[in-house]
Scaffold this motif. Structure first.
Motif, PDB file in Angstrom:
ATOM      1  N   LEU A  63    -104.574 -35.473   2.260  1.00 19.82           N
ATOM      2  CA  LEU A  63    -104.199 -35.543   1.212  1.00 19.82           C
ATOM      3  C   LEU A  63    -104.849 -34.361   0.440  1.00 19.82           C
ATOM      4  CD1 LEU A  63    -103.043 -37.779  -0.614  1.00 19.82           C
ATOM      5  CD2 LEU A  63    -105.040 -38.795  -1.202  1.00 19.82           C
ATOM      6  N   LYS A  64    -104.145 -33.516  -0.253  1.00 22.58           N
ATOM      7  CA  LYS A  64    -104.718 -32.140  -0.889  1.00 22.58           C
ATOM      8  C   LYS A  64    -105.338 -32.245  -2.068  1.00 22.58           C
ATOM      9  CE  LYS A  64    -103.198 -29.633   2.602  1.00 22.58           C
ATOM     10  NZ  LYS A  64    -103.871 -29.752   3.835  1.00 22.58           N
ATOM     11  N   ALA A  65    -105.221 -33.550  -2.833  1.00 17.30           N
ATOM     12  CA  ALA A  65    -105.961 -33.629  -4.134  1.00 17.30           C
ATOM     13  C   ALA A  65    -106.426 -35.007  -4.270  1.00 17.30           C
ATOM     14  CB  ALA A  65    -105.170 -33.282  -5.198  1.00 17.30           C
ATOM     15  N   PRO A  66    -107.295 -35.326  -5.101  1.00 20.25           N
ATOM     16  CA  PRO A  66    -107.679 -36.911  -5.125  1.00 20.25           C
ATOM     17  C   PRO A  66    -106.992 -37.541  -6.289  1.00 20.25           C
ATOM     18  CG  PRO A  66    -108.927 -35.254  -6.802  1.00 20.25           C
ATOM     19  CD  PRO A  66    -108.299 -34.317  -5.749  1.00 20.25           C
ATOM     20  N   GLY A  67    -106.812 -38.865  -5.972  1.00 18.20           N
ATOM     21  CA  GLY A  67    -106.229 -39.835  -6.853  1.00 18.20           C
ATOM     22  C   GLY A  67    -106.909 -40.669  -7.180  1.00 18.20           C
ATOM     23  N   GLY A  68    -106.510 -41.708  -8.024  1.00 14.41           N
ATOM     24  CA  GLY A  68    -107.283 -43.041  -8.245  1.00 14.41           C
ATOM     25  C   GLY A  68    -108.449 -42.793  -9.384  1.00 14.41           C
ATOM     26  N   LYS A  69    -109.267 -43.405  -9.042  1.00 10.54           N
ATOM     27  CA  LYS A  69    -110.559 -43.396  -9.990  1.00 10.54           C
ATOM     28  C   LYS A  69    -111.252 -42.081 -10.047  1.00 10.54           C
ATOM     29  CE  LYS A  69    -111.935 -47.515 -11.977  1.00 10.54           C
ATOM     30  NZ  LYS A  69    -110.843 -47.808 -12.652  1.00 10.54           N
ATOM     31  N   LEU A  70    -111.148 -41.538  -8.693  1.00  9.81           N
ATOM     32  CA  LEU A  70    -112.089 -40.508  -8.425  1.00  9.81           C
ATOM     33  C   LEU A  70    -111.371 -39.161  -9.106  1.00  9.81           C
ATOM     34  CD1 LEU A  70    -114.272 -38.904  -7.161  1.00  9.81           C
ATOM     35  CD2 LEU A  70    -112.983 -38.523  -5.241  1.00  9.81           C
ATOM     36  N   ALA A  71    -110.060 -39.076  -9.224  1.00 10.00           N
ATOM     37  CA  ALA A  71    -109.117 -37.985 -10.052  1.00 10.00           C
ATOM     38  C   ALA A  71    -109.444 -38.300 -11.589  1.00 10.00           C
ATOM     39  CB  ALA A  71    -107.933 -38.206  -9.584  1.00 10.00           C
ATOM     40  N   GLU A  72    -109.343 -39.529 -11.932  1.00  9.18           N
ATOM     41  CA  GLU A  72    -109.593 -39.652 -13.154  1.00  9.18           C
ATOM     42  C   GLU A  72    -110.885 -39.225 -13.814  1.00  9.18           C
ATOM     43  OE1 GLU A  72    -109.229 -43.936 -14.342  1.00  9.18           O
ATOM     44  OE2 GLU A  72    -107.397 -43.967 -13.394  1.00  9.18           O
ATOM     45  N   LYS A  73    -112.036 -39.578 -12.959  1.00  9.75           N
ATOM     46  CA  LYS A  73    -113.425 -39.279 -13.419  1.00  9.75           C
ATOM     47  C   LYS A  73    -113.672 -37.673 -13.379  1.00  9.75           C
ATOM     48  CE  LYS A  73    -117.318 -41.034 -14.453  1.00  9.75           C
ATOM     49  NZ  LYS A  73    -117.355 -41.500 -15.590  1.00  9.75           N
ATOM     50  N   ILE A  74    -112.944 -36.916 -12.283  1.00 10.99           N
ATOM     51  CA  ILE A  74    -113.093 -35.471 -12.177  1.00 10.99           C
ATOM     52  C   ILE A  74    -112.216 -34.797 -13.309  1.00 10.99           C
ATOM     53  CG2 ILE A  74    -111.903 -33.377 -11.023  1.00 10.99           C
ATOM     54  CD1 ILE A  74    -112.592 -35.078  -8.393  1.00 10.99           C
TER      55      ILE A  74
END
Ligand code: MN
Length: 193
Positions: free
Chosen positions: A86-97
């Motif tokens: 997966l080339k980019a985060p999703g979910g909670k981690l993506a939101e937090k970033i």
């Protein structure tokens, strides 16, 4: 407990051209193996033999800490890569970033900058604290966020042995290219929120 070097979940050439098979052969096959061999030699016939590696890291100093932490850090580093990940985060981690850094691209820029500006050998880390807040930290030599009570999520190795065969002195190029092989499904699984 005798620690064993786990087999990588990909072929040595799988990360090319970002990391060459030759670098895998030396970095994982020789450097990482030496840390594990040294660790096993130092803990033999001591109380540390029965401890999980994470506890040894938190409770030790000197050569034992250096070898235990380097043994752990390299497994953490090499197991986060997958050329088809997966080339980019999703979910909670993506939101937090997004919330803390403004965007994924800005996070990547700051992470690369932290690695490029670390003097000498060490590691750059994405970590979270008990509240789930993220942070980029860097540490010299074998430093590990576990000793500061922080949870490691992602790490880039900035010892010269990590990049010199492929990138010579161009550490910033190496750091920038690593994003091509980071598997964000692994990184997300390390963020416990
Ligand atoms: Mn290394």
């Amino acid at each position: 407990m005798k620690f064993q070097q786990p087999q990588l979940p990909y072929f040595p050439y799988a990360l090319e051209p970002v990391i060459s098979a030759t670098t895998i052969e030396y970095h994982y096959g020789k450097h990482e193996k030496a840390y594990i061999d040294n660790l096993n030699r130092i803990i033999k016939d001591t109380d540390y033999e029965e401890m999980p590696l994470e506890r040894i890291i938190v409770e030790s100093t000197g050569p034992l800490f250096n070898n235990a932490s380097q043994a752990w850090n390299h497994i953490f580093y090499f197991f986060q890569f997958n050329p088809d990940g997966l080339k980019a985060p999703g979910g909670k981690l993506a939101e937090k970033i997004d919330e803390q850094f403004g965007s994924f691209e800005e996070f990547q820029r700051q992470f690369e900058e932290a690695g490029a500006s670390l003097f000498g050998s060490g590691w750059v880390w994405l970590v979270n604290n008990d509240e789930g807040e993220l942070g980029i930290i860097k540490g010299s030599n074998a430093e590990n966020p576990l000793t500061r009570g922080l949870n490691p999520i992602l790490t880039f190795d900035v010892w010269e042995h990590a990049y010199y065969l492929d990138y010579h002195n161009r550490r910033a190029d190496y750091l920038h290219r690593l994003w091509d092989i980071v598997d964000w499904s692994v990184i997300e699984s390390r963020y416990p929120f």
